[in-house]
Design an enzyme around this catalytic site. Structure first.
Site, PDB file in Angstrom:
ATOM      1  N   GLU A 114      -6.412  -5.432  -1.884  1.00 44.32           N
ATOM      2  CA  GLU A 114      -5.450  -5.862  -0.851  1.00 44.32           C
ATOM      3  C   GLU A 114      -5.311  -4.832   0.257  1.00 44.32           C
ATOM      4  O   GLU A 114      -4.293  -4.168   0.372  1.00 44.32           O
ATOM      5  CB  GLU A 114      -4.096  -6.213  -1.484  1.00 44.32           C
ATOM      6  CG  GLU A 114      -3.618  -5.193  -2.458  1.00 44.32           C
ATOM      7  CD  GLU A 114      -2.455  -5.671  -3.319  1.00 44.32           C
ATOM      8  OE1 GLU A 114      -2.305  -6.877  -3.536  1.00 44.32           O
ATOM      9  OE2 GLU A 114      -1.694  -4.794  -3.757  1.00 44.32           O
ATOM     10  N   PRO A 115      -6.368  -4.728   1.089  1.00 44.18           N
ATOM     11  CA  PRO A 115      -6.281  -3.819   2.228  1.00 44.18           C
ATOM     12  C   PRO A 115      -5.342  -4.333   3.309  1.00 44.18           C
ATOM     13  O   PRO A 115      -5.228  -5.546   3.517  1.00 44.18           O
ATOM     14  CB  PRO A 115      -7.722  -3.788   2.751  1.00 44.18           C
ATOM     15  CG  PRO A 115      -8.304  -5.091   2.327  1.00 44.18           C
ATOM     16  CD  PRO A 115      -7.650  -5.446   1.021  1.00 44.18           C
TER      17      PRO A 115
ATOM     18  N   ARG B  60      -4.024  -1.736   6.311  1.00 42.02           N
ATOM     19  CA  ARG B  60      -4.316  -0.895   7.469  1.00 42.02           C
ATOM     20  C   ARG B  60      -5.761  -1.049   7.956  1.00 42.02           C
ATOM     21  O   ARG B  60      -6.005  -1.226   9.161  1.00 42.02           O
ATOM     22  CB  ARG B  60      -4.085   0.572   7.075  1.00 42.02           C
ATOM     23  CG  ARG B  60      -4.130   1.550   8.244  1.00 42.02           C
ATOM     24  CD  ARG B  60      -4.156   2.998   7.710  1.00 42.02           C
ATOM     25  NE  ARG B  60      -3.121   3.272   6.764  1.00 42.02           N
ATOM     26  CZ  ARG B  60      -1.896   3.735   7.055  1.00 42.02           C
ATOM     27  NH1 ARG B  60      -1.581   3.988   8.292  1.00 42.02           N
ATOM     28  NH2 ARG B  60      -1.005   3.947   6.097  1.00 42.02           N
TER      29      ARG B  60
ATOM     30  N   TYR C 227       6.199   9.661  10.077  1.00 41.01           N
ATOM     31  CA  TYR C 227       5.189  10.347   9.247  1.00 41.01           C
ATOM     32  C   TYR C 227       4.456  11.448  10.005  1.00 41.01           C
ATOM     33  O   TYR C 227       3.413  11.906   9.562  1.00 41.01           O
ATOM     34  CB  TYR C 227       4.115   9.359   8.775  1.00 41.01           C
ATOM     35  CG  TYR C 227       4.616   8.040   8.261  1.00 41.01           C
ATOM     36  CD1 TYR C 227       5.272   7.951   7.042  1.00 41.01           C
ATOM     37  CD2 TYR C 227       4.411   6.869   8.990  1.00 41.01           C
ATOM     38  CE1 TYR C 227       5.715   6.721   6.563  1.00 41.01           C
ATOM     39  CE2 TYR C 227       4.851   5.639   8.517  1.00 41.01           C
ATOM     40  CZ  TYR C 227       5.509   5.580   7.300  1.00 41.01           C
ATOM     41  OH  TYR C 227       5.939   4.364   6.832  1.00 41.01           O
TER      42      TYR C 227
ATOM     43  N   TYR D 247       1.227  -1.299  10.803  1.00 41.18           N
ATOM     44  CA  TYR D 247       2.521  -0.639  10.635  1.00 41.18           C
ATOM     45  C   TYR D 247       3.128  -0.180  11.964  1.00 41.18           C
ATOM     46  O   TYR D 247       3.825   0.829  12.014  1.00 41.18           O
ATOM     47  CB  TYR D 247       2.408   0.534   9.637  1.00 41.18           C
ATOM     48  CG  TYR D 247       1.780   0.127   8.329  1.00 41.18           C
ATOM     49  CD1 TYR D 247       2.455  -0.706   7.454  1.00 41.18           C
ATOM     50  CD2 TYR D 247       0.499   0.542   7.973  1.00 41.18           C
ATOM     51  CE1 TYR D 247       1.874  -1.100   6.248  1.00 41.18           C
ATOM     52  CE2 TYR D 247      -0.083   0.147   6.777  1.00 41.18           C
ATOM     53  CZ  TYR D 247       0.623  -0.677   5.924  1.00 41.18           C
ATOM     54  OH  TYR D 247       0.056  -1.075   4.737  1.00 41.18           O
TER      55      TYR D 247
ATOM     56  N   CYS E  21      16.654   7.483  23.330  1.00 38.81           N
ATOM     57  CA  CYS E  21      17.574   8.615  23.408  1.00 38.81           C
ATOM     58  C   CYS E  21      17.479   9.448  22.153  1.00 38.81           C
ATOM     59  O   CYS E  21      18.390   9.439  21.317  1.00 38.81           O
ATOM     60  CB  CYS E  21      18.993   8.104  23.602  1.00 38.81           C
ATOM     61  SG  CYS E  21      19.175   7.465  25.240  1.00 38.81           S
ATOM     62  N   GLU E  22      16.370  10.094  22.005  1.00 39.36           N
ATOM     63  CA  GLU E  22      16.132  10.886  20.815  1.00 39.36           C
ATOM     64  C   GLU E  22      14.989  11.852  21.135  1.00 39.36           C
ATOM     65  O   GLU E  22      13.908  11.405  21.521  1.00 39.36           O
ATOM     66  CB  GLU E  22      15.740   9.913  19.683  1.00 39.36           C
ATOM     67  CG  GLU E  22      15.626  10.572  18.379  1.00 39.36           C
ATOM     68  CD  GLU E  22      16.237   9.743  17.230  1.00 39.36           C
ATOM     69  OE1 GLU E  22      17.103   8.876  17.471  1.00 39.36           O
ATOM     70  OE2 GLU E  22      15.846  10.011  16.104  1.00 39.36           O
TER      71      GLU E  22
HETATM   72  N1  LLP Z   1      -0.840  -3.119  -1.731  1.00 39.93           N
HETATM   73  C1  LLP Z   1       0.345  -2.551  -1.980  1.00 39.93           C
HETATM   74  C2  LLP Z   1       1.059  -2.855  -3.213  1.00 39.93           C
HETATM   75  C3  LLP Z   1       0.910  -1.681  -1.035  1.00 39.93           C
HETATM   76  O1  LLP Z   1       2.078  -1.107  -1.304  1.00 39.93           O
HETATM   77  C4  LLP Z   1       0.223  -1.416   0.181  1.00 39.93           C
HETATM   78  C5  LLP Z   1       0.808  -0.535   1.187  1.00 39.93           C
HETATM   79  C6  LLP Z   1      -1.008  -2.064   0.384  1.00 39.93           C
HETATM   80  C7  LLP Z   1      -1.511  -2.889  -0.584  1.00 39.93           C
HETATM   81  C8  LLP Z   1      -1.794  -1.871   1.651  1.00 39.93           C
HETATM   82  O2  LLP Z   1      -2.214  -0.573   1.810  1.00 39.93           O
HETATM   83  P1  LLP Z   1      -3.168  -0.174   3.066  1.00 39.93           P
HETATM   84  O3  LLP Z   1      -4.510  -0.842   2.852  1.00 39.93           O
HETATM   85  O4  LLP Z   1      -2.509  -0.653   4.276  1.00 39.93           O
HETATM   86  O5  LLP Z   1      -3.258   1.290   2.991  1.00 39.93           O
HETATM   87  N2  LLP Z   1       4.126   2.320   6.646  1.00 39.93           N
HETATM   88  C9  LLP Z   1       3.122   3.256   6.176  1.00 39.93           C
HETATM   89  C10 LLP Z   1       2.189   2.635   5.180  1.00 39.93           C
HETATM   90  C11 LLP Z   1       2.920   2.089   3.973  1.00 39.93           C
HETATM   91  C12 LLP Z   1       1.966   1.420   3.001  1.00 39.93           C
HETATM   92  C13 LLP Z   1       2.744   0.654   2.006  1.00 39.93           C
HETATM   93  N3  LLP Z   1       1.945  -0.037   1.071  1.00 39.93           N
HETATM   94  C14 LLP Z   1       2.368   3.803   7.382  1.00 39.93           C
HETATM   95  O6  LLP Z   1       2.671   3.433   8.505  1.00 39.93           O
HETATM   96  O7  LLP Z   1       1.477   4.623   7.218  1.00 39.93           O
END
Ligand code: LLP
Length: 465
Positions: free
Chosen positions: A316-317, A319, A360, A416, A387-388
């Site tokens: 489950e990608p 990003r 982050y 994100y 304003c920060e």
């Molecule tokens: N599956 C689960 C259960 C997850 O918690 C996540 C991401 C994904 C898949 C997808 O992961 P990805 O392929 O996107 O790495 N807001 C943060 C990222 C939080 C990710 C949360 N979970 C940021 O902006 O870096």
């Protein structure tokens, strides 16, 4: 106008254009700009055949610009890589938390992907986009009864995170229509990424403690109102190393054996997401194919050794599917020079449309869409308009001489950003357009001041006082 400048500062923007090397298909997560990025003969940036400056004139600023070709290429590469390297069945799910909206879900669905959702809202979005519930997997560490009910009624698969949820589902289910579930387990695998986006280590709020596996499997195997079809794990996000997912794959095959010993018939194994993307030149993530291949190999080898049938392999990608498909175009406004300290330029958005730098400390790169080949002569800090003081989009960006009215494009903002956007300082959230073959369609309308007040209520006694 392409001018002649010293080599080191010349073609400032063109160094970010995707280049095909040795005829190998480009993996979108290894590029900063979408695959269709071009510099046109006016020296302006074009995405999906659309001039970015024109898009801003037409749709306003700031603007998320999503390139359909890149998004589809990333979906296809995931799907095809699993088909190529895995002999069993596979299903890629788009982790819609990266950007949940109808258009992105619909494209992922058209490319054959399922959808991972983490809330009733994301579930509703995926269903409305036409995604088949058999391809929707519902995550979350604290789903409400209402959300669970929505998922049960839709016949989506629920990825159970903890004992509380498991017991709630037992109360809600019935043996005549068992609820399809998977179990999310914490694998105890460390990976090197920001601590807020690490999830696989033991001290994580997500998933069942691996020391309780036997207890969980034994409990689930006794429940005839639950149909447990799989196990799931996700170790974190923005990961560049390959070893953690290899380790994960092998740990998960062990879980299959353990589940089988409790009489459970586990047929699906979900390795989560986490593949990193390039945000700056020095980021060097593996390609989509390079990420998929070892996972498939480890699972196939381990299953062969243990004489287990190959499970359906899910991933489950999030990003790596959407990040580099999208850019954010801002308009430059004011500037401030502090001699000997720093030069600032300010744009018309910031932490409300991209909260990642302040959350982050994420680093981004920018180009000036209307000066793609101008020499890169300035070091400026790009500030947002909130304003920060911490509302900085890019610290010490290397840019050409920039003036008010220029279009500053921040790259790789598809993941994100929009999904984490807020109305801080009551800024209306930007519009988003989908571009392809010279055409642009709005996929998210720009919020209006009226939208900002939509949920506000003024009690009678406060009126006209
Ligand atoms: N599956 C689960 C259960 C997850 O918690 C996540 C991401 C994904 C898949 C997808 O992961 P990805 O392929 O996107 O790495 N807001 C943060 C990222 C939080 C990710 C949360 N979970 C940021 O902006 O870096």
């Amino acid at each position: 106008m392409v001018s002649t400048h010293p080599a080191e500062v010349q073609n400032f923007g063109s160094k970010y254009l995707p280049q095909i090397k040795n005829n190998i298909e480009i993996s979108p997560n290894q590029e900063l700009l979408p695959l269709t990025a071009k510099i046109n003969n006016q020296d302006y940036l074009e995405i999906g055949g659309c001039d970015v400056q024109n898009l801003v004139e037409q749709f306003g600023s700031p603007l998320y610009i999503l390139d359909e070709t890149t998004l589809r290429a990333a979906c296809r590469q995931y799907r095809d890589s699993f088909k190529r390297y895995y002999q069993g069945k596979s299903q890629v799910l788009y982790a819609s938390k990266a950007w949940s909206c109808l258009a992105v879900c619909a494209i992922a669905h058209q490319e054959g992907l399922g959808i991972d959702v983490v809330s009733g809202g994301e579930l509703h979005t995926a269903l409305t986009a036409g995604v088949s519930p058999t391809k929707i997997y519902f995550h979350g560490n604290n789903k409400s009864r209402e959300e669970l009910n929505l998922a049960i009624e839709a016949h989506a698969t629920i990825v159970v995170d903890n004992w509380h949820e498991l017991k709630t589902l037992v109360e809600m289910g019935s043996p005549t229509q068992p609820i399809r579930i998977m179990l999310r387990l914490t694998p105890g695998i460390e990976c090197h990424t920001h601590e807020y986006i690490r999830t696989g280590h033991l001290d994580s709020k997500f998933g069942f403690d691996p020391n309780q596996l036997d207890e969980v499997f034994a409990f689930v195997s006794q429940q005839d109102c639950l149909n447990c079809i799989g196990v799931h794990a996700h170790i974190g996000s923005q990961i560049f190393e390959r070893q953690p997912h290899r380790d994960l794959a092998s740990v998960m095959v062990q879980w299959l054996t353990q589940a089988t010993s409790h009489g459970l018939n586990i047929t699906e194994l979900n390795v989560g997401g986490g593949l990193g993307v390039k945000y700056i030149e020095s980021d060097d993530p593996p390609s989509i194919e390079e990420w998929v291949k070892p996972i498939c190999e480890v699972i196939q080898n381990a299953c062969a050794e243990l004489n287990l049938p190959l499970p359906k392999l899910l991933s489950e990608p999030g990003r790596s599917l959407v990040a580099t498909s999208c850019i954010t175009a801002y308009t430059v406004g004011s500037s401030k020079e502090i001699p000997g300290i720093r030069n600032y330029i300010a744009v018309d958005g910031g932490m409300s449309d991209n909260p990642r730098p302040i959350t982050y400390q994420s680093v981004y790169r920018a180009v000036i869409a209307n000066k793609m080949s101008a020499p890169c002569t300035e070091t400026v800090t790009v500030a947002g308009k909130h304003c920060e003081s911490g509302d900085i989009v890019i610290k010490n960006a290397q840019l050409p001489k920039t003036e008010s009215g220029d279009i500053l494009v921040v790259m790789a903002t598809g993941a994100y950003n929009c999904s984490m956007a807020s109305n801080y300082n009551r800024l209306p959230r930007p519009a988003a357009v989908l571009v392809a073959d010279g055409e642009a369609n709005v996929i998210l309308r720009r919020e209006t001041y009226q939208d900002l007040l939509r949920q506000d209520c003024l009690p009678e006694r406060l009126k006209n006082s």
